[in-house]
Design an enzyme around this catalytic site. Structure first.
Site, PDB file in Angstrom:
ATOM      1  N   SER A 127       3.177  -2.794 -18.512  1.00 16.46           N
ATOM      2  CA  SER A 127       3.462  -1.355 -18.563  1.00 16.46           C
ATOM      3  C   SER A 127       4.946  -1.117 -18.795  1.00 16.46           C
ATOM      4  O   SER A 127       5.795  -1.914 -18.344  1.00 16.46           O
ATOM      5  CB  SER A 127       3.046  -0.735 -17.231  1.00 16.46           C
ATOM      6  OG  SER A 127       3.564   0.566 -17.118  1.00 16.46           O
ATOM      7  N   TYR A 151       3.990  -0.152  -7.989  1.00 15.37           N
ATOM      8  CA  TYR A 151       3.130  -0.441  -9.143  1.00 15.37           C
ATOM      9  C   TYR A 151       3.912  -1.193 -10.228  1.00 15.37           C
ATOM     10  O   TYR A 151       3.494  -2.244 -10.707  1.00 15.37           O
ATOM     11  CB  TYR A 151       2.553   0.868  -9.708  1.00 15.37           C
ATOM     12  CG  TYR A 151       1.910   0.720 -11.068  1.00 15.37           C
ATOM     13  CD1 TYR A 151       0.719   0.021 -11.210  1.00 15.37           C
ATOM     14  CD2 TYR A 151       2.507   1.263 -12.210  1.00 15.37           C
ATOM     15  CE1 TYR A 151       0.126  -0.143 -12.473  1.00 15.37           C
ATOM     16  CE2 TYR A 151       1.932   1.116 -13.461  1.00 15.37           C
ATOM     17  CZ  TYR A 151       0.743   0.411 -13.587  1.00 15.37           C
ATOM     18  OH  TYR A 151       0.166   0.253 -14.827  1.00 15.37           O
ATOM     19  N   LYS A 155       3.728  -5.253 -11.834  1.00 14.02           N
ATOM     20  CA  LYS A 155       3.635  -5.652 -13.252  1.00 14.02           C
ATOM     21  C   LYS A 155       4.777  -6.610 -13.613  1.00 14.02           C
ATOM     22  O   LYS A 155       4.575  -7.600 -14.309  1.00 14.02           O
ATOM     23  CB  LYS A 155       3.683  -4.410 -14.150  1.00 14.02           C
ATOM     24  CG  LYS A 155       2.457  -3.492 -14.015  1.00 14.02           C
ATOM     25  CD  LYS A 155       1.213  -4.137 -14.560  1.00 14.02           C
ATOM     26  CE  LYS A 155       0.006  -3.224 -14.497  1.00 14.02           C
ATOM     27  NZ  LYS A 155      -1.246  -3.877 -14.875  1.00 14.02           N
TER      28      LYS A 155
HETATM   29  P1  NAD Z   1      -8.675   2.020 -15.526  1.00 17.25           P
HETATM   30  O1  NAD Z   1      -8.571   2.273 -14.057  1.00 17.25           O
HETATM   31  O2  NAD Z   1      -9.521   2.901 -16.349  1.00 17.25           O
HETATM   32  O3  NAD Z   1      -9.135   0.504 -15.776  1.00 17.25           O
HETATM   33  C1  NAD Z   1      -8.898  -0.528 -14.845  1.00 17.25           C
HETATM   34  C2  NAD Z   1     -10.237  -1.203 -14.588  1.00 17.25           C
HETATM   35  O4  NAD Z   1     -10.054  -2.269 -13.642  1.00 17.25           O
HETATM   36  C3  NAD Z   1     -11.270  -0.256 -13.984  1.00 17.25           C
HETATM   37  O5  NAD Z   1     -12.468  -0.367 -14.728  1.00 17.25           O
HETATM   38  C4  NAD Z   1     -11.447  -0.751 -12.563  1.00 17.25           C
HETATM   39  O6  NAD Z   1     -12.754  -0.517 -12.071  1.00 17.25           O
HETATM   40  C5  NAD Z   1     -11.137  -2.226 -12.725  1.00 17.25           C
HETATM   41  N1  NAD Z   1     -10.689  -2.887 -11.503  1.00 17.25           N
HETATM   42  C6  NAD Z   1      -9.814  -2.434 -10.578  1.00 17.25           C
HETATM   43  N2  NAD Z   1      -9.648  -3.351  -9.615  1.00 17.25           N
HETATM   44  C7  NAD Z   1     -10.417  -4.422  -9.966  1.00 17.25           C
HETATM   45  C8  NAD Z   1     -10.641  -5.689  -9.381  1.00 17.25           C
HETATM   46  N3  NAD Z   1     -10.056  -6.045  -8.217  1.00 17.25           N
HETATM   47  N4  NAD Z   1     -11.467  -6.558 -10.010  1.00 17.25           N
HETATM   48  C9  NAD Z   1     -12.072  -6.212 -11.162  1.00 17.25           C
HETATM   49  N5  NAD Z   1     -11.934  -5.006 -11.741  1.00 17.25           N
HETATM   50  C10 NAD Z   1     -11.089  -4.132 -11.151  1.00 17.25           C
HETATM   51  O7  NAD Z   1      -7.188   1.985 -16.093  1.00 17.25           O
HETATM   52  P2  NAD Z   1      -6.664   1.840 -17.580  1.00 17.25           P
HETATM   53  O8  NAD Z   1      -5.863   3.042 -17.877  1.00 17.25           O
HETATM   54  O9  NAD Z   1      -7.752   1.444 -18.494  1.00 17.25           O
HETATM   55  O10 NAD Z   1      -5.636   0.638 -17.367  1.00 17.25           O
HETATM   56  C11 NAD Z   1      -5.965  -0.706 -17.674  1.00 17.25           C
HETATM   57  C12 NAD Z   1      -4.743  -1.568 -17.387  1.00 17.25           C
HETATM   58  O11 NAD Z   1      -3.650  -1.092 -18.163  1.00 17.25           O
HETATM   59  C13 NAD Z   1      -4.295  -1.546 -15.933  1.00 17.25           C
HETATM   60  O12 NAD Z   1      -3.900  -2.855 -15.560  1.00 17.25           O
HETATM   61  C14 NAD Z   1      -3.090  -0.621 -15.955  1.00 17.25           C
HETATM   62  O13 NAD Z   1      -2.161  -0.940 -14.946  1.00 17.25           O
HETATM   63  C15 NAD Z   1      -2.522  -0.892 -17.346  1.00 17.25           C
HETATM   64  N6  NAD Z   1      -1.740   0.245 -17.881  1.00 17.25           N
HETATM   65  C16 NAD Z   1      -2.326   1.462 -18.047  1.00 17.25           C
HETATM   66  C17 NAD Z   1      -1.561   2.530 -18.536  1.00 17.25           C
HETATM   67  C18 NAD Z   1      -2.165   3.899 -18.724  1.00 17.25           C
HETATM   68  O14 NAD Z   1      -1.406   4.859 -18.911  1.00 17.25           O
HETATM   69  N7  NAD Z   1      -3.488   4.072 -18.713  1.00 17.25           N
HETATM   70  C19 NAD Z   1      -0.208   2.329 -18.850  1.00 17.25           C
HETATM   71  C20 NAD Z   1       0.346   1.076 -18.678  1.00 17.25           C
HETATM   72  C21 NAD Z   1      -0.429   0.024 -18.184  1.00 17.25           C
END
Ligand code: NAD
Ligand code: UDP
Length: 369
Positions: A127, A151, A155
């Site tokens: 991120s 958070y 990362k």
């Molecule tokens: P999201 O919450 O939709 O997806 C994360 C998924 O991980 C979910 O389906 C959740 O059920 C699953 N999960 C959580 N804990 C878990 C565990 N212990 N074991 C297995 N599954 C688990 O979020 P997203 O927006 O799709 O983000 C995906 C990744 O991208 C994350 O790691 C997030 O930190 C990173 N990210 C997201 C953004 C954003 O703006 N959406 C920005 C930067 C980084």
């Protein structure tokens, strides 16, 4: 020849489900491991509506070593895209231990299981929060770690862990993708973002106001030193981000070592510019009011997006108007998210299911809530 299987942790979530679409389009078969703590298994049925392939869903936790071993034993996985994690900045301040547990300990358990299984190609969801809020924009990958919340620190720590691993063992090929602000939805209107509870982020809040589910958007501050006083971010289409995973995966599979790459457009947009683009998409004004600044918000930042282009030939192709048009198409067609039935025309595609969805939990009750 059979399509290579890719383990996608967190693959039922917002970015994960779109990444499954991109992987299938590129000739891979995703196997999803997800607790569904922040997602809905029906997202994968929507992936099937779009692609004709329903990914295998293994309901399990990325911290669960035995569950991971079973997945690697059951499926001939050639690489991993690791998106599973917790991602709410405010929650990470209140409950840091859960964030270190899922994001850091979860990645540790994953790389240990990968090593046992002899799978050493990994794409990791990082991120832009690793940069903190005081770097000059555009921010290049060489900027130092300066995360300002738990958070972001999880990362940065995972990136350091993976860098040490790649330095120690030349069999690993790893790409850490630092997303800026992924928004938008699949252009079909079948797949998009459906946060659990009130949205923290700008775009899901806008779509819910537009759908009449919330009264008005509160703009968090209009007195910043930016083009119109509102906060500026680098919004990037979620399908561009999804396609970035495919390009990074190919790169990591060919090249040992570790690569950090920004996924952004290289352009900033203010809150009011996003609102204007959204109003163009839905052809009516959006209710909003100006509120105070949100504590901890950075005024403005955007990516130096050249690194991903130079390293693995990826750049964002979709503009802000398309991000807003696709977000609105998804919201308008699915006001209740995955509770709404997929449109009839979408179910006519022939479907291929790689295998039956299954639950591999070695520790019942271990999943995070
Ligand atoms: P999201 O919450 O939709 O997806 C994360 C998924 O991980 C979910 O389906 C959740 O059920 C699953 N999960 C959580 N804990 C878990 C565990 N212990 N074991 C297995 N599954 C688990 O979020 P997203 O927006 O799709 O983000 C995906 C990744 O991208 C994350 O790691 C997030 O930190 C990173 N990210 C997201 C953004 C954003 O703006 N959406 C920005 C930067 C980084
Ligand atoms: N924002 C806003 N109202 C909202 C949510 C967000 O004005 O209801 C602003 C926020 O202050 C920031 C931008 O929109 O300037 C993006 O916020 P988001 O939470 O989506 O992303 P982040 O700040 O984490 O990059």
């Amino acid at each position: 020849m059979r399509a290579p299987r890719i383990l996608v942790t967190g693959g039922a979530g917002f970015i994960g489900s779109h990444t499954c679409v991109a992987l299938i389009a590129a000739g891979y078969l995703p196997v999803v491991l997800d607790t569904l703590v922040n997602s809905d298994a029906r997202s994968l049925q929507r992936v099937a509506c779009i692609t004709g392939v329903e990914p295998v869903l293994v309901c399990g936790d990325v911290r669960d070593a035995l569950a991971l071993d079973r997945v690697f034993a059951a499926y001939d996985v050639s690489a991993v895209v690791h998106l599973a994690g917790l991602k709410a900045v405010g929650e990470s301040v209140v409950d840091p231990v859960s964030y270190y547990d899922v994001n850091l300990a979860g990645t540790l358990a994953l790389v240990q299981a990968m090593d046992r299984a002899g799978v050493r190609t990994l794409v990791f969801s990082s991120s832009a929060t690793v940069y903190g809020d005081s770097q000059p924009s555009p921010i290049a990958e060489s900027a130092p770690y300066a995360a300002v919340n738990p958070y972001g620190r999880t990362k940065a720590m995972v990136e350091s862990l993976l860098a040490d691993l790649a330095r120690a063992d030349a069999r690993w090929g790893i790409a850490c993708l630092r997303y800026f602000n992924p928004i938008g939805a699949h252009e079909s209107g079948l797949l998009g973002e459906r946060p659990h509870g009130p949205p923290n982020n700008l775009m899901p809040y806008i779509t819910q106001v537009a759908a009449g589910q919330r009264e008005c958007l509160v703009v968090h501050g209009a007195d910043y030193d930016t083009i119109d006083g509102t906060g500026v971010r680098d919004y990037v289409h979620v399908m561009d981000v999804a396609e970035g995973h495919v390009a990074a995966l190919r790169h990591a599979a060919r090249r040992p070592g570790i690569l950090m790459a920004n996924l952004g457009t290289g352009r900033g947009a203010s809150v009011l510019e996003v609102v204007s683009a959204f109003e163009r998409a839905m052809r009516r004004p959006l209710a909003l009011r100006i509120g105070p600044r949100r504590p901890g918000d950075a005024p403005a930042y955007w990516a130096d997006a050249r690194g991903a282009w130079q390293a693995f030939g990826w750049r964002a192709r979709r503009d802000l108007d398309q991000m807003c048009a696709d977000s609105w198409r998804w919201q308008a067609a699915n006001p209740h998210g995955f509770d709404d039935p997929a449109p009839a025309h979408a179910s006519g595609l022939p479907r291929f299911q790689d295998n039956t969805s299954t639950s591999i939990n070695s520790k019942p009750g271990h999943s995070h809530a």
